[in-house]
Design a protein around this motif. Structure first.
Motif, PDB file in Angstrom:
ATOM      1  N   LEU A 234      23.966 -29.710 -12.964  1.00  0.00           N
ATOM      2  CA  LEU A 234      24.342 -29.492 -14.365  1.00  0.00           C
ATOM      3  C   LEU A 234      24.226 -30.795 -15.137  1.00  0.00           C
ATOM      4  CD1 LEU A 234      27.537 -30.654 -15.045  1.00  0.00           C
ATOM      5  CD2 LEU A 234      27.997 -28.977 -13.283  1.00  0.00           C
ATOM      6  N   GLU A 235      24.261 -30.675 -16.469  1.00  0.00           N
ATOM      7  CA  GLU A 235      24.287 -31.839 -17.344  1.00  0.00           C
ATOM      8  C   GLU A 235      25.332 -31.613 -18.437  1.00  0.00           C
ATOM      9  OE1 GLU A 235      20.814 -32.644 -19.631  1.00  0.00           O
ATOM     10  OE2 GLU A 235      20.694 -30.647 -20.516  1.00  0.00           O
ATOM     11  N   ILE A 236      25.896 -32.714 -18.923  1.00  0.00           N
ATOM     12  CA  ILE A 236      26.824 -32.679 -20.054  1.00  0.00           C
ATOM     13  C   ILE A 236      26.102 -33.288 -21.244  1.00  0.00           C
ATOM     14  CG2 ILE A 236      29.081 -33.373 -20.899  1.00  0.00           C
ATOM     15  CD1 ILE A 236      30.004 -33.648 -18.046  1.00  0.00           C
ATOM     16  N   TYR A 237      25.686 -32.425 -22.156  1.00  0.00           N
ATOM     17  CA  TYR A 237      24.904 -32.846 -23.319  1.00  0.00           C
ATOM     18  C   TYR A 237      25.692 -32.501 -24.579  1.00  0.00           C
ATOM     19  CZ  TYR A 237      21.180 -32.936 -26.832  1.00  0.00           C
ATOM     20  OH  TYR A 237      20.438 -33.190 -27.950  1.00  0.00           O
ATOM     21  N   ASN A 238      26.034 -33.518 -25.370  1.00  0.00           N
ATOM     22  CA  ASN A 238      26.836 -33.312 -26.586  1.00  0.00           C
ATOM     23  C   ASN A 238      28.104 -32.513 -26.294  1.00  0.00           C
ATOM     24  OD1 ASN A 238      25.207 -34.774 -28.284  1.00  0.00           O
ATOM     25  ND2 ASN A 238      24.076 -33.003 -29.059  1.00  0.00           N
TER      26      ASN A 238
ATOM     27  N   LYS B  21      28.669 -30.386 -24.010  1.00  0.00           N
ATOM     28  CA  LYS B  21      28.413 -29.019 -23.559  1.00  0.00           C
ATOM     29  C   LYS B  21      27.930 -29.078 -22.109  1.00  0.00           C
ATOM     30  CE  LYS B  21      27.161 -27.081 -28.074  1.00  0.00           C
ATOM     31  NZ  LYS B  21      26.099 -26.378 -28.847  1.00  0.00           N
ATOM     32  N   VAL B  22      28.494 -28.222 -21.275  1.00  0.00           N
ATOM     33  CA  VAL B  22      28.116 -28.156 -19.869  1.00  0.00           C
ATOM     34  C   VAL B  22      26.964 -27.163 -19.729  1.00  0.00           C
ATOM     35  CG1 VAL B  22      28.881 -27.644 -17.533  1.00  0.00           C
ATOM     36  CG2 VAL B  22      30.461 -28.701 -19.154  1.00  0.00           C
ATOM     37  N   LEU B  23      25.778 -27.649 -19.341  1.00  0.00           N
ATOM     38  CA  LEU B  23      24.579 -26.828 -19.247  1.00  0.00           C
ATOM     39  C   LEU B  23      24.095 -26.790 -17.801  1.00  0.00           C
ATOM     40  CD1 LEU B  23      22.678 -28.141 -22.407  1.00  0.00           C
ATOM     41  CD2 LEU B  23      24.253 -26.202 -22.253  1.00  0.00           C
ATOM     42  N   ASP B  24      23.664 -25.612 -17.362  1.00  0.00           N
ATOM     43  CA  ASP B  24      23.187 -25.404 -15.996  1.00  0.00           C
ATOM     44  C   ASP B  24      21.705 -25.755 -15.935  1.00  0.00           C
ATOM     45  OD1 ASP B  24      22.672 -24.646 -13.437  1.00  0.00           O
ATOM     46  OD2 ASP B  24      23.470 -22.616 -13.609  1.00  0.00           O
ATOM     47  N   LEU B  25      21.347 -26.812 -15.194  1.00  0.00           N
ATOM     48  CA  LEU B  25      19.952 -27.228 -15.105  1.00  0.00           C
ATOM     49  C   LEU B  25      19.138 -26.313 -14.202  1.00  0.00           C
ATOM     50  CD1 LEU B  25      20.339 -31.116 -14.891  1.00  0.00           C
ATOM     51  CD2 LEU B  25      19.626 -29.747 -16.850  1.00  0.00           C
ATOM     52  N   LEU B  26      19.775 -25.614 -13.278  1.00  0.00           N
ATOM     53  CA  LEU B  26      19.060 -24.651 -12.441  1.00  0.00           C
ATOM     54  C   LEU B  26      18.796 -23.345 -13.168  1.00  0.00           C
ATOM     55  CD1 LEU B  26      20.904 -25.185  -9.037  1.00  0.00           C
ATOM     56  CD2 LEU B  26      18.642 -26.015  -9.697  1.00  0.00           C
ATOM     57  N   SER B  27      19.457 -23.139 -14.297  1.00  0.00           N
ATOM     58  CA  SER B  27      19.238 -21.952 -15.136  1.00  0.00           C
ATOM     59  C   SER B  27      19.148 -22.426 -16.575  1.00  0.00           C
ATOM     60  CB  SER B  27      20.381 -20.944 -14.957  1.00  0.00           C
ATOM     61  OG  SER B  27      20.191 -19.821 -15.786  1.00  0.00           O
ATOM     62  N   PRO B  28      17.962 -22.828 -17.043  1.00  0.00           N
ATOM     63  CA  PRO B  28      17.831 -23.491 -18.350  1.00  0.00           C
ATOM     64  C   PRO B  28      18.285 -22.640 -19.527  1.00  0.00           C
ATOM     65  CG  PRO B  28      15.817 -23.710 -17.042  1.00  0.00           C
ATOM     66  CD  PRO B  28      16.672 -22.708 -16.338  1.00  0.00           C
TER      67      PRO B  28
ATOM     68  N   PRO C 169      32.947 -21.581 -13.813  1.00  0.00           N
ATOM     69  CA  PRO C 169      32.481 -20.192 -13.677  1.00  0.00           C
ATOM     70  C   PRO C 169      31.091 -20.014 -14.290  1.00  0.00           C
ATOM     71  CG  PRO C 169      34.740 -20.279 -14.516  1.00  0.00           C
ATOM     72  CD  PRO C 169      34.214 -21.675 -14.559  1.00  0.00           C
ATOM     73  N   GLY C 170      30.239 -19.304 -13.585  1.00  0.00           N
ATOM     74  CA  GLY C 170      28.890 -19.042 -14.071  1.00  0.00           C
ATOM     75  C   GLY C 170      27.861 -20.079 -13.671  1.00  0.00           C
ATOM     76  N   LEU C 171      28.269 -21.162 -13.011  1.00  0.00           N
ATOM     77  CA  LEU C 171      27.320 -22.190 -12.592  1.00  0.00           C
ATOM     78  C   LEU C 171      26.512 -21.692 -11.390  1.00  0.00           C
ATOM     79  CD1 LEU C 171      26.338 -25.130 -12.946  1.00  0.00           C
ATOM     80  CD2 LEU C 171      28.099 -25.809 -11.304  1.00  0.00           C
ATOM     81  N   THR C 172      25.197 -21.880 -11.451  1.00  0.00           N
ATOM     82  CA  THR C 172      24.315 -21.408 -10.379  1.00  0.00           C
ATOM     83  C   THR C 172      24.557 -22.198  -9.097  1.00  0.00           C
ATOM     84  OG1 THR C 172      22.633 -20.834 -12.015  1.00  0.00           O
ATOM     85  CG2 THR C 172      21.919 -21.009  -9.730  1.00  0.00           C
ATOM     86  N   HIS C 173      24.686 -21.479  -7.997  1.00  0.00           N
ATOM     87  CA  HIS C 173      24.851 -22.103  -6.681  1.00  0.00           C
ATOM     88  C   HIS C 173      23.787 -21.537  -5.748  1.00  0.00           C
ATOM     89  CE1 HIS C 173      26.922 -24.041  -3.317  1.00  0.00           C
ATOM     90  NE2 HIS C 173      26.712 -22.933  -2.634  1.00  0.00           N
ATOM     91  N   MET C 174      22.923 -22.411  -5.246  1.00  0.00           N
ATOM     92  CA  MET C 174      21.818 -21.985  -4.378  1.00  0.00           C
ATOM     93  C   MET C 174      22.011 -22.521  -2.973  1.00  0.00           C
ATOM     94  SD  MET C 174      18.402 -22.347  -6.732  1.00  0.00           S
ATOM     95  CE  MET C 174      18.138 -21.294  -8.155  1.00  0.00           C
TER      96      MET C 174
ATOM     97  N   HIS D  89      24.799 -36.738 -19.286  1.00  0.00           N
ATOM     98  CA  HIS D  89      25.291 -37.066 -17.954  1.00  0.00           C
ATOM     99  C   HIS D  89      24.855 -35.956 -16.996  1.00  0.00           C
ATOM    100  CE1 HIS D  89      27.788 -39.959 -20.062  1.00  0.00           C
ATOM    101  NE2 HIS D  89      28.381 -38.980 -20.741  1.00  0.00           N
ATOM    102  N   ALA D  90      24.234 -36.328 -15.885  1.00  0.00           N
ATOM    103  CA  ALA D  90      23.751 -35.344 -14.904  1.00  0.00           C
ATOM    104  C   ALA D  90      24.618 -35.418 -13.647  1.00  0.00           C
ATOM    105  CB  ALA D  90      22.292 -35.603 -14.547  1.00  0.00           C
ATOM    106  N   ILE D  91      25.012 -34.248 -13.147  1.00  0.00           N
ATOM    107  CA  ILE D  91      25.876 -34.169 -11.967  1.00  0.00           C
ATOM    108  C   ILE D  91      25.257 -33.181 -10.979  1.00  0.00           C
ATOM    109  CG2 ILE D  91      28.177 -33.598 -11.087  1.00  0.00           C
ATOM    110  CD1 ILE D  91      29.284 -34.284 -13.840  1.00  0.00           C
TER     111      ILE D  91
END
Length: 570
Positions: free
Chosen positions: A150-154, A156-163, A181-186, A220-222
């Motif tokens: 994921l990344e924190i942009y402005n 906002k928590v965004l899922d990088l595995l699900s653009p 909740p809702g974060l992609t887990h592979m 910020h990328a995590i």
């Protein structure tokens, strides 16, 4: 069902200090503006010094766990700083590695690297697979590995595995674990599988060009690597370890980066989150029971476990040698010096399968001693019997009341048809209850009168009287509701609309103190409004306030009345 068991790591070590490593990147190809040479230099493998900006003839010395000079390779950084903490995640504990420093100091290179010189992230993931593979299959544990990115942009928590995903919320469970909740887990089975998902996701990260960095990270990328090991035999214990690999965006001086427009907004969000991170470190080092502002930023909320939490943490501080980065380097070294004083308390996260206890049987089941079907049949048979002959106490009482009501109805019908007295009449004195029980005030009781045939009042009249009282009560409630809702119509509509617009503006832009200035809004309700606004955005209308937890229609009506009247009174 599982229960959480906290187990300290082997030995007597129950605390773990945040390890801080400092990495000095080499000079860039372009010469320094004044050709003054480097402003910072290393003394040995743990010490370095930087020129004192107050007095150029003096230097300020720092001591850290590890110092990586300009010639340090990616392999040396990984082996000395990151590899020692990785075995902990196979024992159900958390570990965290994050790169900190100003923009252009080499954080992304340290964490990601290149195909020729892989960084911390690919080396750490490869090492995790190697550790799992080295485990003996006869040790009685099964291992599974998964990833999230994921990344924190402005903010906002965004899922990088699900653009295509939107801003994701951050939650905390009853065990103080941070969840998204809702974060992609592979699930991944080898490094090639990881690389297949990670490389495309990295391209989704937001980057842009500034005057100081051609490919500056704007977020910020995590990366989260989750290792779950399950015991093959009873009681099937399960231990979960997490590895956080964090590439922080660098702090920026907009006078030197030349940021404008959207870049300026991004820079503001980055600097604000890093400032909150600095406040968290100061609060943890204060030694007093002050509030640690983890919730003031999405970044510190996610790093809550890494700073002052339960993870084995390593911070790699990247600095630049050029004089134009002097104040950024000086601030980064001070932040690193404060961070190494933070103490975490790691523990093993373990869940144990709870054995299924036998269901307590009733006395009839214990007497029969059967497997359970025979007592159920017996119970079902008894229920049918009670329905047939009314043997249960409640059924008997109901049947008595129905028979008496039917008798009253028959007597009333006979009187209306014949107009004569009945052939029989009970002349005995009716049994009466004590006066104290019959006339208790403010308490309605169902009293069953004794059978008295001489009573002339039909039962239908009693029912009609009771029904009228209910109608009167409903009518009074309706009138009260009309009076309650009519207050708004008595006011000037333009003033009401103006007051509503003012309330809506406070709800959308007001801070905690401004929200508490509204009538009937306390500290708890104001925080709920801020939380709702953070997740769902601005209120489109005042009526959306009903969607906030605990705000019913009745409370909303009272809230609007109090605030509109207060605003018009001013």
């Amino acid at each position: 069902m599982a229960t959480r068991v906290a187990v300290s790591d082997g030995g007597n070590k129950k605390t773990s200090r945040v390890r801080v490593a400092v990495r000095l990147r080499p000079y860039m190809n372009k010469e320094d503006e004044k050709s003054e040479g480097p402003c910072v230099r290393g003394l040995d493998s743990q010490n370095l010094e930087i020129i004192n900006w107050r007095n150029a003839t003096e230097t300020v010395k720092y001591h850290f766990d590890v110092f990586h000079g300009e010639q340090t390779t990616q392999q040396e950084v990984f082996l000395s700083s990151v590899k020692p903490i990785l075995p902990h995640i196979l024992n159900g504990q958390n570990a965290s590695v994050f790169a900190y420093g100003p923009t252009g100091a080499g954080k992304t290179h340290t964490m990601l690297g290149s195909s020729e010189q892989p960084g911390v992230i690919p080396r750490a993931v490869r090492e995790v697979f190697k550790l799992v593979k080295a485990k003996d299959e006869s040790d009685g544990w099964d291992y599974s590995i998964g990833m999230s990115y994921l990344e924190i942009y402005n903010e906002k928590v965004l899922d990088l595995l699900s653009p295509n995903s939107h801003d994701l919320p951050i939650r905390e469970d009853k065990d103080k674990n941070i969840l998204i909740p809702g974060l992609t887990h592979m699930n991944i089975t080898n490094f090639a599988d990881f690389d297949k998902h990670f490389v495309p996701a990295t391209l989704n990260r937001t980057t842009a060009s500034t005057k100081l960095n051609q490919r500056s990270s704007r977020s910020h990328a995590i990366l989260l690597i989750k290792v779950v090991r399950t015991q093959q035999q009873l009681p099937h214990r399960q231990q979960t370890g997490k590895l956080y690999l964090v590439d922080l965006a660098g702090s920026e001086d907009n006078r030197r980066t030349g940021n404008q427009g959207i870049r300026l907004k991004e820079s503001g969000a980055i600097n604000l989150s890093l400032f909150t991170l600095s406040k968290v470190v100061d609060s943890l080092n204060s030694g007093t029971s002050v509030r640690v502002p983890y919730r003031d930023s999405k970044l510190t909320r996610l790093l809550q476990d890494s700073l002052g939490g339960s993870a084995h943490s390593v911070m790699i501080t990247n600095i630049a040698p050029e004089y134009k980065y002097y104040f950024d380097t000086f601030s980064a070294l001070n932040f690193a010096a404060k961070s190494k004083l933070i103490v975490n308390k790691p523990f093993t996260r373990e869940t144990v399968a709870v054995p299924v206890l036998p269901v307590k049987r009733s006395r009839e089941e214990r007497e029969t001693g059967g497997s359970g079907t025979e007592p159920q049949k017996k119970k079902h048979k008894e229920e049918k019997k009670s329905e047939h002959d009314g043997s249960s106490p409640s059924t008997q009482k109901q049947r008595e009341l129905e028979s008496k009501a039917m008798l009253f109805s028959q007597l009333a019908g006979e009187k209306s048809i014949t107009g004569q007295e009945p052939d029989f009449e009970n002349k005995t004195t009716a049994l009466r209850r004590k006066q104290s029980d019959a006339t208790k005030p403010n308490k309605q009781q169902a009293v069953v009168q004794p059978l008295q045939v001489s009573q002339r009042q039909p039962l239908q009249q009693l029912l009609v009287v009771k029904k009228q009282s209910v109608c009167v009560k409903k009518k009074e409630e309706t009138c009260s509701d009309l009076i309650e809702s009519a207050w708004e119509s008595q006011l000037d509509q333009s003033m009401v609309d103006q007051s509503k617009q003012k309330i809506l503006q406070i709800l959308n832009t007001g801070c905690l103190k401004e929200l508490k200035s509204l009538q009937q809004i306390g500290d708890k309700k104001a925080k709920l409004i801020l939380g709702w606004r953070e997740i769902h955005g601005h209120f489109t209308k005042v009526e959306d306030l009903i969607q906030v937890e605990g705000m019913t229609e009745k409370r909303f009506s009272s809230f609007m009345k109090a605030n509109i009247v207060s605003a018009m009174g001013k």
